[in-house]
Design an enzyme around this catalytic site. Structure first.
Site, PDB file in Angstrom:
ATOM      1  N   HIS A   1       0.728  -1.357   0.019  1.00  0.00           N
ATOM      2  CA  HIS A   1       0.004  -0.142  -0.061  1.00  0.00           C
ATOM      3  C   HIS A   1       0.919   1.210  -0.011  1.00  0.00           C
ATOM      4  CE1 HIS A   1       0.425  -0.680   4.332  1.00  0.00           C
ATOM      5  NE2 HIS A   1       0.880   0.443   4.377  1.00  0.00           N
TER       6      HIS A   1
HETATM    7  P1  TYD Z   1      -2.073  -3.874   7.482  1.00  0.00           P
HETATM    8  O1  TYD Z   1      -2.151  -2.371   6.942  1.00  0.00           O
HETATM    9  O2  TYD Z   1      -2.820  -4.723   6.445  1.00  0.00           O
HETATM   10  O3  TYD Z   1      -0.721  -4.265   7.684  1.00  0.00           O
HETATM   11  P2  TYD Z   1       0.737  -4.384   7.031  1.00  0.00           P
HETATM   12  O4  TYD Z   1       0.881  -2.748   6.875  1.00  0.00           O
HETATM   13  O5  TYD Z   1       1.504  -4.973   7.660  1.00  0.00           O
HETATM   14  O6  TYD Z   1       0.416  -5.130   5.594  1.00  0.00           O
HETATM   15  O7  TYD Z   1      -2.652  -3.884   8.785  1.00  0.00           O
HETATM   16  C1  TYD Z   1      -3.219  -5.069   9.327  1.00  0.00           C
HETATM   17  C2  TYD Z   1      -4.546  -4.917  10.259  1.00  0.00           C
HETATM   18  O8  TYD Z   1      -4.462  -3.931  11.364  1.00  0.00           O
HETATM   19  C3  TYD Z   1      -5.666  -4.045   9.282  1.00  0.00           C
HETATM   20  O9  TYD Z   1      -6.719  -4.600   9.738  1.00  0.00           O
HETATM   21  C4  TYD Z   1      -5.490  -2.785   9.907  1.00  0.00           C
HETATM   22  C5  TYD Z   1      -4.965  -2.908  11.270  1.00  0.00           C
HETATM   23  N1  TYD Z   1      -4.248  -1.624  11.737  1.00  0.00           N
HETATM   24  C6  TYD Z   1      -4.546  -1.021  12.754  1.00  0.00           C
HETATM   25  O10 TYD Z   1      -5.686  -1.179  13.295  1.00  0.00           O
HETATM   26  N2  TYD Z   1      -3.709   0.135  13.222  1.00  0.00           N
HETATM   27  C7  TYD Z   1      -2.629   0.098  12.777  1.00  0.00           C
HETATM   28  O11 TYD Z   1      -1.993   1.147  13.241  1.00  0.00           O
HETATM   29  C8  TYD Z   1      -2.128  -0.442  11.585  1.00  0.00           C
HETATM   30  C9  TYD Z   1      -0.786  -0.493  10.836  1.00  0.00           C
HETATM   31  C10 TYD Z   1      -2.919  -1.517  11.275  1.00  0.00           C
END
Ligand code: TYD
Length: 136
Positions: free
Chosen positions: A49
């Site tokens: 992302h």
């Molecule tokens: P995600 O953005 O998919 O993780 P990565 O960047 O490692 O691929 O996040 C995983 C899950 O956690 C998603 O449901 C969003 C949640 N999340 C939060 O609630 N707070 C946060 O600060 C972050 C980074 C993710």
């Protein structure tokens, strides 16, 4: 594309190492949020992302991984295998973490609260935004 890697935040003496991450001192923003990621299934990719506004700084505390950056013009690959480097992840940069070792632990410092609307999670949207400034 310039990917910034910060160092010089480790205090070492005869007793071992101590790392200090201080907002607006050795990382260039005030820290609003900290999260860490570990314990992955095999061959998984994290990230994938970009953000509109959030600035982040990542340290690989343990193990290793490959981080790819893409600003829609060029791509860059960084192999992270040291807890003595801080990798900056800036807005409008698509980033993916791959080849995560079993013991890889990543800690991330962010300058903003979690807000899903700050995410660009579709690569097609990302390319469109970078080209036109608009999400499709
Ligand atoms: P995600 O953005 O998919 O993780 P990565 O960047 O490692 O691929 O996040 C995983 C899950 O956690 C998603 O449901 C969003 C949640 N999340 C939060 O609630 N707070 C946060 O600060 C972050 C980074 C993710």
């Amino acid at each position: 594309m310039k990917v910034e890697i910060l160092s010089n935040f480790i205090k070492s003496d005869s007793r071992g190492n101590l790392a200090v991450v201080e907002g607006s001192k050795n990382i260039p923003f005030d820290i609003k949020r900290v999260y860490y990621i570990w314990d992955y299934p095999k061959n998984i990719m994290r990230g994938a992302h970009a953000h509109y506004e959030t600035r982040q700084a990542m340290i690989c505390l343990k193990g290793s991984c490959k981080v790819t950056f893409d600003d829609a013009k060029s791509k860059k690959e960084i192999f992270l295998d040291s807890n003595k480097s801080i990798l900056m992840i800036e807005p409008y940069v698509w980033h993916e973490m791959q080849s995560l070792s079993d013991d890889c632990m990543l800690i991330v410092f962010a300058d903003k609260e979690y807000n899903e609307s700050d995410y660009i999670r579709s690569y097609e949207d990302f390319l469109d935004i970078m080209k036109t400034g608009n999400a499709s």
